[in-house]
Scaffold this motif. Structure first.
Motif, PDB file in Angstrom:
ATOM      1  N   SER A 178     -84.157   3.297  32.850  1.00 51.23           N
ATOM      2  CA  SER A 178     -84.734   3.735  31.577  1.00 51.23           C
ATOM      3  C   SER A 178     -85.057   2.572  30.650  1.00 51.23           C
ATOM      4  CB  SER A 178     -83.765   4.704  30.881  1.00 51.23           C
ATOM      5  OG  SER A 178     -82.514   4.078  30.645  1.00 51.23           O
ATOM      6  N   ASP A 179     -84.396   1.428  30.844  1.00 55.32           N
ATOM      7  CA  ASP A 179     -84.685   0.258  30.006  1.00 55.32           C
ATOM      8  C   ASP A 179     -85.795  -0.611  30.586  1.00 55.32           C
ATOM      9  OD1 ASP A 179     -83.461  -0.942  32.163  1.00 55.32           O
ATOM     10  OD2 ASP A 179     -81.863  -1.905  31.010  1.00 55.32           O
ATOM     11  N   GLY A 180     -86.418  -0.162  31.686  1.00 53.72           N
ATOM     12  CA  GLY A 180     -87.541  -0.889  32.254  1.00 53.72           C
ATOM     13  C   GLY A 180     -87.186  -1.881  33.338  1.00 53.72           C
ATOM     14  N   THR A 181     -85.916  -1.986  33.685  1.00 55.59           N
ATOM     15  CA  THR A 181     -85.488  -2.956  34.690  1.00 55.59           C
ATOM     16  C   THR A 181     -85.222  -2.273  36.020  1.00 55.59           C
ATOM     17  OG1 THR A 181     -83.116  -2.734  34.211  1.00 55.59           O
ATOM     18  CG2 THR A 181     -84.379  -4.284  32.848  1.00 55.59           C
ATOM     19  N   TRP A 182     -84.992  -3.091  37.037  1.00 57.90           N
ATOM     20  CA  TRP A 182     -84.540  -2.623  38.349  1.00 57.90           C
ATOM     21  C   TRP A 182     -83.187  -3.258  38.641  1.00 57.90           C
ATOM     22  CZ3 TRP A 182     -89.532  -2.461  37.073  1.00 57.90           C
ATOM     23  CH2 TRP A 182     -90.343  -1.443  37.617  1.00 57.90           C
ATOM     24  N   LEU A 183     -82.318  -2.504  39.297  1.00 54.87           N
ATOM     25  CA  LEU A 183     -80.966  -2.974  39.569  1.00 54.87           C
ATOM     26  C   LEU A 183     -80.868  -3.705  40.899  1.00 54.87           C
ATOM     27  CD1 LEU A 183     -78.834   0.158  38.563  1.00 54.87           C
ATOM     28  CD2 LEU A 183     -79.547  -1.766  37.112  1.00 54.87           C
ATOM     29  N   GLN A 184     -79.935  -4.627  40.962  1.00 53.70           N
ATOM     30  CA  GLN A 184     -79.518  -5.205  42.242  1.00 53.70           C
ATOM     31  C   GLN A 184     -78.757  -4.110  42.977  1.00 53.70           C
ATOM     32  OE1 GLN A 184     -79.834  -7.570  44.675  1.00 53.70           O
ATOM     33  NE2 GLN A 184     -78.829  -9.270  43.604  1.00 53.70           N
ATOM     34  N   GLN A 185     -79.281  -3.673  44.131  1.00 51.92           N
ATOM     35  CA  GLN A 185     -78.673  -2.547  44.831  1.00 51.92           C
ATOM     36  C   GLN A 185     -77.837  -2.955  46.042  1.00 51.92           C
ATOM     37  OE1 GLN A 185     -82.582  -0.304  44.921  1.00 51.92           O
ATOM     38  NE2 GLN A 185     -81.218   1.359  44.318  1.00 51.92           N
ATOM     39  N   LYS A 186     -77.889  -4.225  46.385  1.00 52.11           N
ATOM     40  CA  LYS A 186     -77.105  -4.694  47.531  1.00 52.11           C
ATOM     41  C   LYS A 186     -77.044  -6.216  47.478  1.00 52.11           C
ATOM     42  CE  LYS A 186     -75.281  -4.457  51.786  1.00 52.11           C
ATOM     43  NZ  LYS A 186     -73.995  -3.817  52.093  1.00 52.11           N
ATOM     44  N   VAL A 187     -75.901  -6.763  47.764  1.00 48.79           N
ATOM     45  CA  VAL A 187     -75.754  -8.212  47.899  1.00 48.79           C
ATOM     46  C   VAL A 187     -75.251  -8.489  49.308  1.00 48.79           C
ATOM     47  CG1 VAL A 187     -74.595 -10.293  47.101  1.00 48.79           C
ATOM     48  CG2 VAL A 187     -75.292  -8.547  45.450  1.00 48.79           C
ATOM     49  N   LEU A 188     -76.023  -9.223  50.081  1.00 49.54           N
ATOM     50  CA  LEU A 188     -75.616  -9.523  51.450  1.00 49.54           C
ATOM     51  C   LEU A 188     -74.429 -10.484  51.434  1.00 49.54           C
ATOM     52  CD1 LEU A 188     -79.086 -10.018  53.167  1.00 49.54           C
ATOM     53  CD2 LEU A 188     -77.611  -8.010  53.253  1.00 49.54           C
ATOM     54  N   PRO A 189     -73.381 -10.182  52.188  1.00 48.35           N
ATOM     55  CA  PRO A 189     -72.228 -11.084  52.227  1.00 48.35           C
ATOM     56  C   PRO A 189     -72.561 -12.377  52.953  1.00 48.35           C
ATOM     57  CG  PRO A 189     -71.971  -9.346  53.851  1.00 48.35           C
ATOM     58  CD  PRO A 189     -73.198  -9.006  53.067  1.00 48.35           C
ATOM     59  N   GLY A 190     -71.842 -13.413  52.608  1.00 49.49           N
ATOM     60  CA  GLY A 190     -72.044 -14.690  53.272  1.00 49.49           C
ATOM     61  C   GLY A 190     -72.014 -15.838  52.283  1.00 49.49           C
ATOM     62  N   GLU A 191     -71.649 -16.994  52.776  1.00 50.90           N
ATOM     63  CA  GLU A 191     -71.531 -18.180  51.929  1.00 50.90           C
ATOM     64  C   GLU A 191     -72.907 -18.606  51.406  1.00 50.90           C
ATOM     65  OE1 GLU A 191     -69.931 -22.823  52.251  1.00 50.90           O
ATOM     66  OE2 GLU A 191     -69.956 -21.517  54.009  1.00 50.90           O
ATOM     67  N   VAL A 192     -72.968 -18.966  50.130  1.00 52.47           N
ATOM     68  CA  VAL A 192     -74.193 -19.462  49.508  1.00 52.47           C
ATOM     69  C   VAL A 192     -73.872 -20.771  48.788  1.00 52.47           C
ATOM     70  CG1 VAL A 192     -75.221 -17.167  49.230  1.00 52.47           C
ATOM     71  CG2 VAL A 192     -73.789 -18.102  47.404  1.00 52.47           C
ATOM     72  N   TRP A 193     -74.892 -21.539  48.501  1.00 53.68           N
ATOM     73  CA  TRP A 193     -74.671 -22.759  47.722  1.00 53.68           C
ATOM     74  C   TRP A 193     -74.230 -22.397  46.311  1.00 53.68           C
ATOM     75  CZ3 TRP A 193     -73.831 -26.943  50.193  1.00 53.68           C
ATOM     76  CH2 TRP A 193     -74.556 -27.289  51.358  1.00 53.68           C
ATOM     77  N   PHE A 194     -74.901 -21.392  45.735  1.00 56.37           N
ATOM     78  CA  PHE A 194     -74.565 -20.875  44.415  1.00 56.37           C
ATOM     79  C   PHE A 194     -75.331 -19.570  44.237  1.00 56.37           C
ATOM     80  CE2 PHE A 194     -77.813 -24.206  44.180  1.00 56.37           C
ATOM     81  CZ  PHE A 194     -78.906 -23.496  43.701  1.00 56.37           C
TER      82      PHE A 194
ATOM     83  N   PRO B 116     -73.340 -17.393  56.929  1.00 60.08           N
ATOM     84  CA  PRO B 116     -73.633 -18.313  55.830  1.00 60.08           C
ATOM     85  C   PRO B 116     -75.147 -18.412  55.616  1.00 60.08           C
ATOM     86  CG  PRO B 116     -72.207 -19.314  57.506  1.00 60.08           C
ATOM     87  CD  PRO B 116     -72.775 -18.077  58.097  1.00 60.08           C
ATOM     88  N   TRP B 117     -75.531 -18.635  54.371  1.00 55.05           N
ATOM     89  CA  TRP B 117     -76.946 -18.750  54.023  1.00 55.05           C
ATOM     90  C   TRP B 117     -77.277 -20.158  53.522  1.00 55.05           C
ATOM     91  CZ3 TRP B 117     -78.741 -14.412  55.920  1.00 55.05           C
ATOM     92  CH2 TRP B 117     -77.971 -13.248  55.851  1.00 55.05           C
ATOM     93  N   THR B 118     -76.513 -21.141  53.974  1.00 58.65           N
ATOM     94  CA  THR B 118     -76.613 -22.487  53.411  1.00 58.65           C
ATOM     95  C   THR B 118     -77.362 -23.486  54.284  1.00 58.65           C
ATOM     96  OG1 THR B 118     -74.428 -22.932  54.357  1.00 58.65           O
ATOM     97  CG2 THR B 118     -74.512 -22.280  52.030  1.00 58.65           C
ATOM     98  N   ALA B 119     -77.612 -23.147  55.543  1.00 58.70           N
ATOM     99  CA  ALA B 119     -78.204 -24.130  56.463  1.00 58.70           C
ATOM    100  C   ALA B 119     -79.689 -24.338  56.183  1.00 58.70           C
ATOM    101  CB  ALA B 119     -77.974 -23.698  57.910  1.00 58.70           C
ATOM    102  N   THR B 120     -80.295 -25.192  56.980  1.00 61.38           N
ATOM    103  CA  THR B 120     -81.635 -25.717  56.713  1.00 61.38           C
ATOM    104  C   THR B 120     -82.701 -24.641  56.577  1.00 61.38           C
ATOM    105  OG1 THR B 120     -81.042 -27.739  57.895  1.00 61.38           O
ATOM    106  CG2 THR B 120     -83.398 -27.296  57.607  1.00 61.38           C
ATOM    107  N   THR B 121     -82.769 -23.749  57.534  1.00 61.80           N
ATOM    108  CA  THR B 121     -83.866 -22.768  57.535  1.00 61.80           C
ATOM    109  C   THR B 121     -83.816 -21.881  56.314  1.00 61.80           C
ATOM    110  OG1 THR B 121     -83.913 -22.799  59.944  1.00 61.80           O
ATOM    111  CG2 THR B 121     -84.951 -20.913  58.862  1.00 61.80           C
TER     112      THR B 121
END
Length: 319
Positions: free
Chosen positions: A276-292, A82-87
């Motif tokens: 080609s449109d000037g952006t960078w892609l999200q290449q990985k999403v770490l699993p785990g609970e988030v607030w949002f 989970p990525w929700t705790a204090t730190t």
């Protein structure tokens, strides 16, 4: 998207991101980006995270893991933590550039000193840190941000530097070789310590040593085999959490104001990842609970990564 469209796309975002676009890509006057940054604690992502704070100063009832996380055996088999705790929450707010005043007004540093202890060892008070380099790095940086007494943690990094110049969170398990993940996170905290306090001769030397450890590897390659350090080096993600990448390493050196020819290969990795449109892609999403969610799913254009990449390339090209 044309370059102008990319900037417009970036500006249509949460204040936590927008103010950085205004300051770092548009050179807007301080009155403009400071006004945008001041909105972080009262709207959008920042306000939502502040609303999740517990009365005892923590988030999710824990220092690094939510309260009760280890009481459920099923949690040990989760694909991510989970990525929700204090730190993690404090680190996110700080890295978004939020003024710490709302947290200081709540007495957050004092509440954490009284109520929060590390899951690794409940006898360890929050601001003393624990044994993990990455955890202690976030704690040092967050403590400096909130005005806590964390100077002993800066000394801790001097004492726990490896012979090869970097750090490894697995030192307690017997590791004697540094990790680029641990080293970069340690460096980020030592830089903040130096910028905030001036540092000491020992902490400045430790930072220089850790930076050389990364530069010897051109921020990308194993010394022993000249292979890529890992698949995460040129796969950029947001939020990055504790994960090393060429982009995150370059961002550290940008903040440190240090260019070196050995960074060129890492810069090329960032350039080559641009679409080609000037952006960078999200290449990985770490699993785990988030607030949002604060960014897009894997494979979609990421405003956070695009901001950081454009900022790094601008810095590099101007040099």
């Amino acid at each position: 998207m044309s370059p102008t469209d990319v900037i417009s796309w970036l500006l249509d975002s949460d204040p936590a991101l927008r103010w950085q676009v205004e300051r770092d890509l548009l050179d807007a006057p301080p009155s403009q980006w400071e006004a945008t940054r001041a909105r972080i604690p009262v709207e959008g992502f920042g306000a939502a995270l502040l609303a999740k704070q517990d009365p005892d100063g923590q988030w999710a009832g824990g220092a690094f893991f939510p309260a009760g996380f280890f009481d459920d055996p099923a949690n040990q088999n989760l694909p991510g933590q989970p990525w929700t705790a204090t730190t993690w929450t404090l680190t996110t707010l700080r890295e978004w550039g939020m003024d710490p005043a709302p947290l200081i007004e709540r007495g957050t540093a004092e509440l954490l000193a009284e109520n929060s202890h590390w899951e690794y060892d409940r006898s360890l008070p929050y601001w003393a840190g624990e044994v993990d380099c990455c955890i202690n790095a976030m704690t040092l940086a967050n403590g400096l941000w909130l005005g806590a007494d964390v100077e002993p943690l800066a000394t801790w990094f001097v004492e726990h530097r490896m012979e090869d110049g970097g750090w490894n969170c697995e030192w307690e398990s017997g590791s004697v070789r540094s990790s680029v993940h641990s080293t970069l996170n340690s460096l980020r905290a030592l830089l903040i310590h130096e910028q905030t306090t001036g540092g000491t001769k020992a902490t400045r030397a430790a930072r220089a040593s850790g930076e050389e450890y990364l530069l010897e590897r051109h921020l990308a390659w194993r010394l022993s085999t000249q292979e890529l350090l890992g698949p995460w080096v040129d796969h950029f993600l947001y939020p990055p959490r504790h994960i090393y990448s060429a982009l995150r390493a370059l961002e550290h050196f940008r903040l440190a104001g240090r260019r070196d020819p050995r960074m060129e290969e890492a810069v090329s990795m960032v350039r080559e990842a641009q679409q080609s449109d000037g952006t960078w892609l999200q290449q990985k999403v770490l699993p785990g609970e988030v607030w949002f969610d604060v960014d897009v799913p894997e494979g979609e254009p990421s405003k956070w990564i695009t901001l950081e990449a454009l900022r790094v390339l601008r810095w590099w090209n101007e040099g």
